[in-house]
Design an enzyme around this catalytic site. Structure first.
Site, PDB file in Angstrom:
ATOM      1  N   ASP A   1      34.859  38.111  33.330  1.00  0.00           N
ATOM      2  CA  ASP A   1      35.891  38.994  34.063  1.00  0.00           C
ATOM      3  C   ASP A   1      36.910  39.250  33.132  1.00  0.00           C
ATOM      4  O   ASP A   1      37.871  38.497  32.756  1.00  0.00           O
ATOM      5  CB  ASP A   1      36.386  37.555  35.063  1.00  0.00           C
ATOM      6  CG  ASP A   1      37.344  38.295  36.174  1.00  0.00           C
ATOM      7  OD1 ASP A   1      38.138  39.205  35.746  1.00  0.00           O
ATOM      8  OD2 ASP A   1      37.812  37.613  37.159  1.00  0.00           O
TER       9      ASP A   1
ATOM     10  N   LYS B   1      42.676  46.387  37.370  1.00  0.00           N
ATOM     11  CA  LYS B   1      44.095  46.590  36.950  1.00  0.00           C
ATOM     12  C   LYS B   1      44.397  47.781  36.316  1.00  0.00           C
ATOM     13  O   LYS B   1      44.489  48.790  36.737  1.00  0.00           O
ATOM     14  CB  LYS B   1      44.631  45.109  36.342  1.00  0.00           C
ATOM     15  CG  LYS B   1      44.603  44.089  37.285  1.00  0.00           C
ATOM     16  CD  LYS B   1      45.062  42.702  36.732  1.00  0.00           C
ATOM     17  CE  LYS B   1      45.246  41.604  37.822  1.00  0.00           C
ATOM     18  NZ  LYS B   1      45.808  41.729  38.853  1.00  0.00           N
TER      19      LYS B   1
ATOM     20  N   PHE C   1      40.531  32.125  38.177  1.00  0.00           N
ATOM     21  CA  PHE C   1      41.540  33.094  38.867  1.00  0.00           C
ATOM     22  C   PHE C   1      40.715  34.230  38.803  1.00  0.00           C
ATOM     23  O   PHE C   1      40.549  34.954  38.000  1.00  0.00           O
ATOM     24  CB  PHE C   1      43.004  33.267  38.502  1.00  0.00           C
ATOM     25  CG  PHE C   1      43.425  34.027  39.717  1.00  0.00           C
ATOM     26  CD1 PHE C   1      43.909  33.336  40.836  1.00  0.00           C
ATOM     27  CD2 PHE C   1      43.703  35.367  39.780  1.00  0.00           C
ATOM     28  CE1 PHE C   1      44.617  34.289  42.211  1.00  0.00           C
ATOM     29  CE2 PHE C   1      43.942  36.413  40.600  1.00  0.00           C
ATOM     30  CZ  PHE C   1      44.385  35.663  41.975  1.00  0.00           C
TER      31      PHE C   1
END
Length: 407
Positions: free
Chosen positions: A231, A260, A146
């Site tokens: 990531d 984030k 993801f």
């Protein structure tokens, strides 16, 4: 006409359902306030936040240092665009690079933007530095990944929900099994620009790869002249007990994508950080973003860097994370099939016969704990790194109550 009076929660949800696109399926909780590890809904009910905005709220809600940085900058200037310099940008880039041990920073907004940026940089590096023929660069990615939901990113997703009805897809990607060095070795060719992966796969259920896998990826990339892109948008910035999840194996990537928690739970802030030899391939006009690296984002990002530079949050994640995993491990065989993860991040796999993930999440909300399922049978647990030992136990107790009752 008789007036119909609905509880505030139902009124807000009805408003959302009527006027917003239904691209999410939230729990029926309407949050109006947050502080630390707790949020309060529009009815005045309090909930322990055990999700942290998918790691966006590593420092909790409204951390005073982060709020102060935002308020101070709001009183000065919030946006200039990159058409001009501003007094927060260079300092943000320097401080983030120093924290992460990298050379350069490419400031963006969302995590997906950071991943898209890394893909573009890797392709240009492949053509300009590695010598891959124009238009032939490939990037190898892991299955069950993801990395976001843009058209290019879903092109290499293995999640049918993310892909169905969104083609045609962007070429140039090869998908291999996560955790398999043999599959990765077979996929890498002279046209491979980079290997892009999550050091811990979040959406897949907080999946940690086999020991030695990440080091093997690094060695293969070095051997074949390929970039390693990590990531760390969910796994980074303290979530697993180290600054980066890669740090658990002593591995360094050529590029890291961050997001984030970099925005402190206040606004979207993302970045690609890495080697000057790689990020240095970009030239003016080739890539950009109106809001990327804006003054407000940089001021908040600098405050986040200062918090992480103390090492306190990484230490708390290690210590409280050990307690979290030990206690959740006691539930295995009692409504839980498996517990995965690192630090204050866990994937709780619900045992067969137990509630589905959505049902368990709703039951937890009824007990005053906010959590969210992933992959239908997994609870994703990610409390703020500043959570108290007492509140951590409170949330774990609630998970045990829900899963033991049905397992």
């Amino acid at each position: 006409m008789t007036a119909t009076f609905l509880p505030a929660t139902e009124q807000f949800i009805a408003l959302d359902e009527e006027w917003s696109t239904h691209n999410y399926h939230p729990l029926p909780v309407v949050i109006s306030h947050g502080e630390g590890a707790w949020v309060t809904d529009v009815e005045g009910r309090r909930y322990l936040d055990f999700l942290s905005g998918y790691s966006s709220l590593n420092f909790g809600h409204r951390h005073p240092d982060l709020v102060a940085a935002a308020v101070e900058q709001l009183g000065r200037v919030t946006l200039t665009s990159r058409a001009f310099h501003h007094d927060q940008f260079g300092a943000f880039c320097r401080e983030l690079a120093e924290l992460t041990g990298t050379d350069l920073v490419l400031a963006m907004n969302s995590g997906a933007e950071a991943v898209e940026s890394a893909i573009k940089v890797a392709r240009k590096w492949a053509y300009r530095v590695k010598g891959v023929p124009a238009g032939e660069a490939e990037i190898v990615v892991a299955g069950s990944n993801f990395h976001g939901r843009t058209t290019t990113i879903v092109s290499f997703s293995t999640d049918d929900t993310a892909r169905d009805d969104f083609g045609p897809f962007t070429p140039g990607f090869r998908v291999v099994r996560y955790g398999s060095l043999d599959d990765l070795r077979a996929a890498v060719t002279d046209r491979t620009a980079a290997v892009l992966l999550e050091p811990v796969q979040g959406e897949a259920g907080v999946v940690v790869p086999p020991a030695g896998y990440l080091r093997g990826v690094r060695e293969l990339c070095d051997e074949r002249g390929v970039l390693m892109i990590a990531d760390e948008i969910q796994s980074g910035l303290g979530r697993t007990g180290e600054l980066f999840a890669l740090d658990h194996e002593g591995v360094r990537a050529d590029l890291y994508t961050l997001g984030k928690a970099l925005g402190g739970g206040i606004l979207p802030v993302s970045a690609v950080v890495g080697s000057r030899d790689v990020l240095g391939v970009l030239r003016p006009g080739e890539h950009g973003s109106t809001f990327g690296g804006n003054p407000l984002a940089c001021a908040v990002g600098r405050a986040v860097v200062r918090l992480l530079a103390t090492g306190e949050y990484q230490r708390r994640s290690r210590e409280l994370g050990a307690h979290l995993h030990a206690r959740l491990g006691e539930l295995v065989g009692h409504g839980v099939a498996e517990v995965r993860g690192r630090g204050l991040w866990a994937g709780v796999e619900i045992a067969p016969g137990g509630p589905r993930g959505r049902e368990a999440s709703e039951a937890l909300a009824g007990l005053g704990v906010l959590c969210k399922e992933t992959q239908d049978t997994t609870l994703r647990v990610a409390p703020p790194l500043m959570i108290s030992h007492e509140d951590l136990d409170r949330g774990i107790d609630a998970i045990g109550q829900v899963l033991r009752a049905r397992g």
